[in-house]
Scaffold this motif. Sequence first.
Motif, PDB file in Angstrom:
ATOM      1  N   GLY A 142     -30.903  42.441  -4.902  1.00 46.36           N
ATOM      2  CA  GLY A 142     -31.780  43.001  -5.093  1.00 46.36           C
ATOM      3  C   GLY A 142     -32.094  42.581  -6.954  1.00 46.36           C
ATOM      4  N   LEU A 143     -31.311  42.855  -7.583  1.00 44.84           N
ATOM      5  CA  LEU A 143     -31.557  42.421  -8.804  1.00 44.84           C
ATOM      6  C   LEU A 143     -32.101  40.733  -8.613  1.00 44.84           C
ATOM      7  CD1 LEU A 143     -27.834  43.362 -10.483  1.00 44.84           C
ATOM      8  CD2 LEU A 143     -29.903  44.110 -10.790  1.00 44.84           C
ATOM      9  N   ALA A 144     -30.813  39.823  -8.251  1.00 45.25           N
ATOM     10  CA  ALA A 144     -32.021  38.470  -8.577  1.00 45.25           C
ATOM     11  C   ALA A 144     -33.501  38.696  -7.564  1.00 45.25           C
ATOM     12  CB  ALA A 144     -30.766  37.261  -7.455  1.00 45.25           C
ATOM     13  N   ALA A 145     -33.910  39.181  -6.494  1.00 40.37           N
ATOM     14  CA  ALA A 145     -35.163  38.607  -6.248  1.00 40.37           C
ATOM     15  C   ALA A 145     -36.271  39.821  -7.487  1.00 40.37           C
ATOM     16  CB  ALA A 145     -34.969  40.114  -5.066  1.00 40.37           C
ATOM     17  N   ALA A 146     -36.132  40.612  -7.479  1.00 39.14           N
ATOM     18  CA  ALA A 146     -36.107  41.062  -9.147  1.00 39.14           C
ATOM     19  C   ALA A 146     -36.394  40.922 -10.798  1.00 39.14           C
ATOM     20  CB  ALA A 146     -35.389  42.485  -9.560  1.00 39.14           C
ATOM     21  N   ALA A 147     -35.313  39.330 -10.140  1.00 41.44           N
ATOM     22  CA  ALA A 147     -35.245  38.851 -11.100  1.00 41.44           C
ATOM     23  C   ALA A 147     -36.349  37.750 -11.213  1.00 41.44           C
ATOM     24  CB  ALA A 147     -33.935  38.032 -11.362  1.00 41.44           C
ATOM     25  N   TYR A 148     -36.449  37.080 -10.012  1.00 42.53           N
ATOM     26  CA  TYR A 148     -37.370  35.871  -9.626  1.00 42.53           C
ATOM     27  C   TYR A 148     -38.816  35.981  -9.895  1.00 42.53           C
ATOM     28  CZ  TYR A 148     -32.954  33.084  -8.287  1.00 42.53           C
ATOM     29  OH  TYR A 148     -31.758  32.551  -8.459  1.00 42.53           O
ATOM     30  N   LEU A 149     -38.887  37.232  -9.064  1.00 47.26           N
ATOM     31  CA  LEU A 149     -40.376  37.645  -8.838  1.00 47.26           C
ATOM     32  C   LEU A 149     -40.913  38.144 -10.097  1.00 47.26           C
ATOM     33  CD1 LEU A 149     -40.201  40.438  -5.569  1.00 47.26           C
ATOM     34  CD2 LEU A 149     -41.950  38.324  -6.401  1.00 47.26           C
ATOM     35  N   GLY A 150     -39.918  38.849 -10.848  1.00 46.69           N
ATOM     36  CA  GLY A 150     -40.111  39.308 -12.435  1.00 46.69           C
ATOM     37  C   GLY A 150     -40.043  38.484 -13.748  1.00 46.69           C
ATOM     38  N   GLY A 192     -39.346  30.928 -14.936  1.00 43.65           N
ATOM     39  CA  GLY A 192     -40.696  30.462 -14.286  1.00 43.65           C
ATOM     40  C   GLY A 192     -41.064  31.975 -15.041  1.00 43.65           C
ATOM     41  N   PRO A 193     -42.911  31.570 -14.792  1.00 42.56           N
ATOM     42  CA  PRO A 193     -43.496  33.091 -15.276  1.00 42.56           C
ATOM     43  C   PRO A 193     -43.556  34.147 -13.907  1.00 42.56           C
ATOM     44  CG  PRO A 193     -44.831  31.266 -13.557  1.00 42.56           C
ATOM     45  CD  PRO A 193     -43.556  30.770 -13.913  1.00 42.56           C
ATOM     46  N   PRO A 194     -43.674  35.008 -14.155  1.00 44.08           N
ATOM     47  CA  PRO A 194     -43.922  36.652 -13.097  1.00 44.08           C
ATOM     48  C   PRO A 194     -44.570  36.299 -12.549  1.00 44.08           C
ATOM     49  CG  PRO A 194     -44.383  37.207 -15.694  1.00 44.08           C
ATOM     50  CD  PRO A 194     -44.356  35.816 -15.779  1.00 44.08           C
ATOM     51  N   ARG A 195     -43.823  36.465 -11.286  1.00 46.23           N
ATOM     52  CA  ARG A 195     -44.882  36.384 -10.754  1.00 46.23           C
ATOM     53  C   ARG A 195     -45.566  37.776  -9.349  1.00 46.23           C
ATOM     54  NH1 ARG A 195     -42.113  33.155  -6.282  1.00 46.23           N
ATOM     55  NH2 ARG A 195     -40.321  34.028  -6.595  1.00 46.23           N
ATOM     56  N   GLY A 206     -46.284  41.897   7.088  1.00 42.39           N
ATOM     57  CA  GLY A 206     -47.111  41.031   5.375  1.00 42.39           C
ATOM     58  C   GLY A 206     -46.285  41.904   4.801  1.00 42.39           C
ATOM     59  N   GLY A 207     -46.132  41.449   3.029  1.00 47.99           N
ATOM     60  CA  GLY A 207     -45.320  42.415   2.414  1.00 47.99           C
ATOM     61  C   GLY A 207     -44.804  42.890   2.479  1.00 47.99           C
ATOM     62  N   LEU A 208     -43.541  42.713   3.340  1.00 44.10           N
ATOM     63  CA  LEU A 208     -42.052  42.320   3.248  1.00 44.10           C
ATOM     64  C   LEU A 208     -41.509  41.633   3.978  1.00 44.10           C
ATOM     65  CD1 LEU A 208     -40.629  44.803   4.273  1.00 44.10           C
ATOM     66  CD2 LEU A 208     -40.840  44.530   6.404  1.00 44.10           C
ATOM     67  N   ALA A 209     -39.751  41.699   3.252  1.00 45.21           N
ATOM     68  CA  ALA A 209     -38.764  40.586   3.107  1.00 45.21           C
ATOM     69  C   ALA A 209     -37.458  41.397   3.254  1.00 45.21           C
ATOM     70  CB  ALA A 209     -38.875  39.471   1.977  1.00 45.21           C
ATOM     71  N   LEU A 210     -36.931  40.587   3.439  1.00 38.99           N
ATOM     72  CA  LEU A 210     -35.186  40.859   3.543  1.00 38.99           C
ATOM     73  C   LEU A 210     -34.032  40.420   2.804  1.00 38.99           C
ATOM     74  CD1 LEU A 210     -37.046  42.031   6.627  1.00 38.99           C
ATOM     75  CD2 LEU A 210     -34.471  43.343   6.008  1.00 38.99           C
ATOM     76  N   ALA A 237     -36.911  35.546  -0.134  1.00 46.87           N
ATOM     77  CA  ALA A 237     -37.105  36.978   0.387  1.00 46.87           C
ATOM     78  C   ALA A 237     -38.602  37.021  -1.206  1.00 46.87           C
ATOM     79  CB  ALA A 237     -36.284  37.927  -0.423  1.00 46.87           C
ATOM     80  N   ALA A 238     -38.444  36.422  -2.504  1.00 45.76           N
ATOM     81  CA  ALA A 238     -38.955  36.241  -3.273  1.00 45.76           C
ATOM     82  C   ALA A 238     -40.450  35.598  -3.160  1.00 45.76           C
ATOM     83  CB  ALA A 238     -38.846  36.097  -5.051  1.00 45.76           C
ATOM     84  N   ASP A 239     -39.541  34.243  -2.164  1.00 46.49           N
ATOM     85  CA  ASP A 239     -40.793  33.650  -2.191  1.00 46.49           C
ATOM     86  C   ASP A 239     -41.985  33.739  -0.506  1.00 46.49           C
ATOM     87  OD1 ASP A 239     -40.221  31.689  -4.188  1.00 46.49           O
ATOM     88  OD2 ASP A 239     -38.841  30.343  -3.024  1.00 46.49           O
ATOM     89  N   ASP A 240     -41.061  34.391   0.023  1.00 49.19           N
ATOM     90  CA  ASP A 240     -41.526  34.226   1.916  1.00 49.19           C
ATOM     91  C   ASP A 240     -42.221  36.042   1.004  1.00 49.19           C
ATOM     92  OD1 ASP A 240     -40.213  33.035   2.882  1.00 49.19           O
ATOM     93  OD2 ASP A 240     -38.600  33.809   3.684  1.00 49.19           O
TER      94      ASP A 240
END
Length: 482
Positions: free
Chosen positions: A22-30, A35-38, A440-444, A464-467
């Motif tokens: 979860g922390l990694a997903a938040a880091a990649y998304l944010g 890279g820039p925040p997405r 849509g808009g959901l990943a695990l 998950a962040a990409d998907d």
Amino acid sequence: MAEPLMAEPLPKAVVIGGGIAGLAAAAYLGGAAGGPPRARVVLREAGDRLGGKLRSGEVGGVRVDLGAESMLARRPEAVGLAREVGLGEQLVAPTAAKAAVWTRGALRPLPGGQLMGVPGDLDALAASGVLSAAGLDRVRDEKPTEVGDDVAIGAYVAERLGQEVVDRLVEPLLGGVYAGRAEEISLRAAVPQLLAVAQGGGSLVEGVHKLLDLPQPPAGRTPSVSGGPVFAGLPGGIGTLPVAVAEACVRAGVELRLNSPVTELRRTPHGWSVDGEACDAVVLAVPAPVAARLLAREAPAAAAELAAVEYAGMALVTMAFHCADLPEPPPGSGFLVPPVDGRQIKAATFSSQKWGWLAESAPQAFLLRTSLGRYREEAALGLDDAELVRRSLDDLREAVGLTAVPYATEVTRWPAGLPQYPVGHQQRVARIRTEAQRLGGLALAGAAFDGVGIPACVGSARRAADDVLTSLPWGQREPKGR
């Protein structure tokens, strides 16, 4: 004069679960890990701490890991994340101390040139003494075996190379990763590179030898696998990784909420509702049973698949000794224990000899830990701390002659800590993801999907962040200024 165009606001994503995935997903998304925040990210964790199974604490005044203690360095995801959050210069390899197998009444060196216990070097296997003469003869007498699309690793290797190599090598090594049973764990899910060797035909031993790229050794020497250190750790313990990721997330503007369990997840015409909080996307990075409960309304087929994922529990007993009480420290970095030998512990790690940073930070103390419990053998988790310490000391006394009394102990229980990967696991994961993509808009993400190790969890988080962003139904997004 024309008014300047207003930039579209970033989508809002809620990450549910504050373990390393979860922390990694938040880091990649944010935008906290390069890279820039997405997305604008909110992370919700039900408990009062972040990091999941990565946890450090003090035992006898010494900071050590109370959960996972290392990460596979030959996969790039976890070491890459560590570098992205500023820990790159701190990554360290274990010492040269060797691991052993406590079997057939003695500590025997863990043979080199093997892949999850499947040998690729028969000379190293013979020199280790782990197998009996009959067991070695059976390994040399390989039997052709059909493998198909998938098979339980224990059943396949036993039929191909004999039951003894499974009992005394494959089983303890797999047990250290999954706390599971070799006769049930999927070859495709757990050791996919070995499945490719098996499906290619020819000798399995020679296939492992080539896969590991083992050099031809000079006489009397055992080859080592090339490619740098296999594992990596961090001073202060691998539990410092989630702390660093969380700090990077905060700097990037990610909102971290502790003691914030999610009770309801609903699909809306404009995205998702998480306990009434509107968002565009959701990443579920929680254990499979929790994900099943949250998806029961919106994705009942996926929820049923998630509910069928089984888990194993285990306990870790960490002990601190005064070096002055040890006439001689135990040998090597620790040992594995085959279940067939009927011992109480399944492994022991001599942490002060495995990690140079630990020996340097506490030169007057000797830290070690044992593990107990595995899939369908979890009675140990119900024992009190004193009994788990006693059982550990009994086995250590017999294995390495340890008679000293620890000055501090800590028992950490991980009930339902490790998901099991039976035959067909990857197909189950594919079905779950297909159902999630339809919404849509959901990943695990997390250990229940692509592997239980830290790199696999981080890799699933990046996926998950990409998907979750590429699957957003952009045409249904709410107007700006929501």
